[in-house]
Design a protein around this motif. Sequence first.
Motif, PDB file in Angstrom:
ATOM      1  N   ASP A   1       1.259  -1.250  -0.229  1.00 58.48           N
ATOM      2  CA  ASP A   1      -0.133  -0.293  -0.156  1.00 58.48           C
ATOM      3  C   ASP A   1       0.842   1.478  -0.322  1.00 58.48           C
ATOM      4  OD1 ASP A   1      -1.898   1.969   0.268  1.00 58.48           O
ATOM      5  OD2 ASP A   1      -2.382   1.495   2.303  1.00 58.48           O
ATOM      6  N   ASN A   2       0.545   1.922  -0.672  1.00 60.19           N
ATOM      7  CA  ASN A   2       1.457   3.368  -1.143  1.00 60.19           C
ATOM      8  C   ASN A   2       0.342   4.171  -1.669  1.00 60.19           C
ATOM      9  OD1 ASN A   2       0.732   2.704  -3.202  1.00 60.19           O
ATOM     10  ND2 ASN A   2       2.895   3.181  -4.898  1.00 60.19           N
ATOM     11  N   SER A   3      -0.528   4.255  -1.059  1.00 59.56           N
ATOM     12  CA  SER A   3      -1.687   4.902  -0.964  1.00 59.56           C
ATOM     13  C   SER A   3      -1.334   6.480  -0.452  1.00 59.56           C
ATOM     14  CB  SER A   3      -2.874   4.857  -0.504  1.00 59.56           C
ATOM     15  OG  SER A   3      -2.303   4.583   0.985  1.00 59.56           O
ATOM     16  N   GLY A   4      -0.234   6.537   0.518  1.00 60.32           N
ATOM     17  CA  GLY A   4       0.253   8.023   0.712  1.00 60.32           C
ATOM     18  C   GLY A   4       1.362   8.690   0.356  1.00 60.32           C
ATOM     19  N   ARG A   5       1.558   7.882  -0.428  1.00 63.42           N
ATOM     20  CA  ARG A   5       2.866   8.292  -1.229  1.00 63.42           C
ATOM     21  C   ARG A   5       2.026   9.347  -2.344  1.00 63.42           C
ATOM     22  NH1 ARG A   5       7.182   6.531  -5.218  1.00 63.42           N
ATOM     23  NH2 ARG A   5       9.036   7.381  -4.036  1.00 63.42           N
ATOM     24  N   THR A   6       1.952  10.836  -1.481  1.00 62.48           N
ATOM     25  CA  THR A   6       2.494  11.522  -3.256  1.00 62.48           C
ATOM     26  C   THR A   6       3.147  12.815  -3.412  1.00 62.48           C
ATOM     27  OG1 THR A   6       1.550  13.339  -1.602  1.00 62.48           O
ATOM     28  CG2 THR A   6      -0.276  12.041  -2.234  1.00 62.48           C
ATOM     29  N   LEU A   7       4.080  12.703  -2.028  1.00 61.65           N
ATOM     30  CA  LEU A   7       5.242  12.981  -2.354  1.00 61.65           C
ATOM     31  C   LEU A   7       6.420  12.232  -2.506  1.00 61.65           C
ATOM     32  CD1 LEU A   7       4.982  17.108  -1.147  1.00 61.65           C
ATOM     33  CD2 LEU A   7       5.226  16.072  -4.171  1.00 61.65           C
ATOM     34  N   HIS A   8       7.823  12.365  -2.657  1.00 59.82           N
ATOM     35  CA  HIS A   8       8.715  11.345  -2.215  1.00 59.82           C
ATOM     36  C   HIS A   8       9.173  11.551  -0.799  1.00 59.82           C
ATOM     37  CE1 HIS A   8      10.293   9.612  -5.877  1.00 59.82           C
ATOM     38  NE2 HIS A   8       9.381   9.821  -6.158  1.00 59.82           N
ATOM     39  N   GLY A   9       9.278  10.830   0.174  1.00 61.95           N
ATOM     40  CA  GLY A   9      10.109  11.676   1.516  1.00 61.95           C
ATOM     41  C   GLY A   9      10.989  10.128   2.024  1.00 61.95           C
ATOM     42  N   ALA A  10      12.459  10.243   2.202  1.00 60.51           N
ATOM     43  CA  ALA A  10      13.258   9.116   2.849  1.00 60.51           C
ATOM     44  C   ALA A  10      12.665   8.336   3.451  1.00 60.51           C
ATOM     45  CB  ALA A  10      14.311   9.905   3.087  1.00 60.51           C
ATOM     46  N   LEU A  11      12.441   8.760   4.568  1.00 67.74           N
ATOM     47  CA  LEU A  11      11.676   7.683   5.500  1.00 67.74           C
ATOM     48  C   LEU A  11      10.471   6.703   5.215  1.00 67.74           C
ATOM     49  CD1 LEU A  11      12.017   6.135   8.345  1.00 67.74           C
ATOM     50  CD2 LEU A  11      10.624   8.141   9.622  1.00 67.74           C
ATOM     51  N   LEU A  12       9.596   7.990   4.762  1.00 67.76           N
ATOM     52  CA  LEU A  12       7.995   6.990   4.020  1.00 67.76           C
ATOM     53  C   LEU A  12       8.905   5.755   2.978  1.00 67.76           C
ATOM     54  CD1 LEU A  12       5.213   5.814   3.184  1.00 67.76           C
ATOM     55  CD2 LEU A  12       5.226   8.171   1.804  1.00 67.76           C
TER      56      LEU A  12
END
Length: 234
Positions: A146-157
């Motif tokens: 599930d990557n639905s919360g990945r609207t922008l790149h973030g290193a920890l996410l």
Amino acid sequence: MLRQIILDTETTGLSADNGDRIIEIGCVELVARKLTGRNKHFYLNPGRDSHPDALRIHGISNEFLQDKPKFEAVVEELLDYLQGAQLIIHNAPFDIGFLNKELERTGRPPLSHFVGEITDTLVMAKEMYPGKRNSLDALCDRLGVDNSGRTLHGALLDAELLADVYINLTRGQDALLIAEDDAQLGGAVQVPGLDLRGIDLPVLQATAQEIEAHEAVLAQIDKASGGKTVWRAM
């Protein structure tokens, strides 16, 4: 016990050699292939603005980074955390190139001096899914992460997502491990004999999808064994 660190960075641009800098580092720890929750996360002041194209990708503003520490202020903490671990990175040459340049600025040797093996999940994915898209988003979709919360790149996410992707990519390795309890049972297992000579068993041909899935599992086992499998040579 195997300790692995999933690592990702965000940067001001694409070229460490041309002066771009790291602005974020995210690390997720696995021990014995299990998430420990002992993660590490830094925002860094790069001393320069992000390129507009990079800013559109990570969304980390120059103003937000102004009061964050410089790389040299966190380098000892970072290296202590990474010491001796196997690093797992998607498109490793990019992140390693930036980290080595930052280490060089502080007068330290390359990252390989401090860590164990470095595994590139992009290389793994290309071997397992040749000719397909193998970006982190594509792998999440393919492997059901599930990557639905990945609207922008973030290193920890992204490191957290990559940890799930890596566990899925290497799940075939679990079949190579004998559970400790099973190994301690000992003795032979008695199986009653059956006479199958009078049974006419139908032959079911594998579908194209089943063959593809089978090849993916074989590739995983071949990867886990370091290319020492026998069926590729038969």
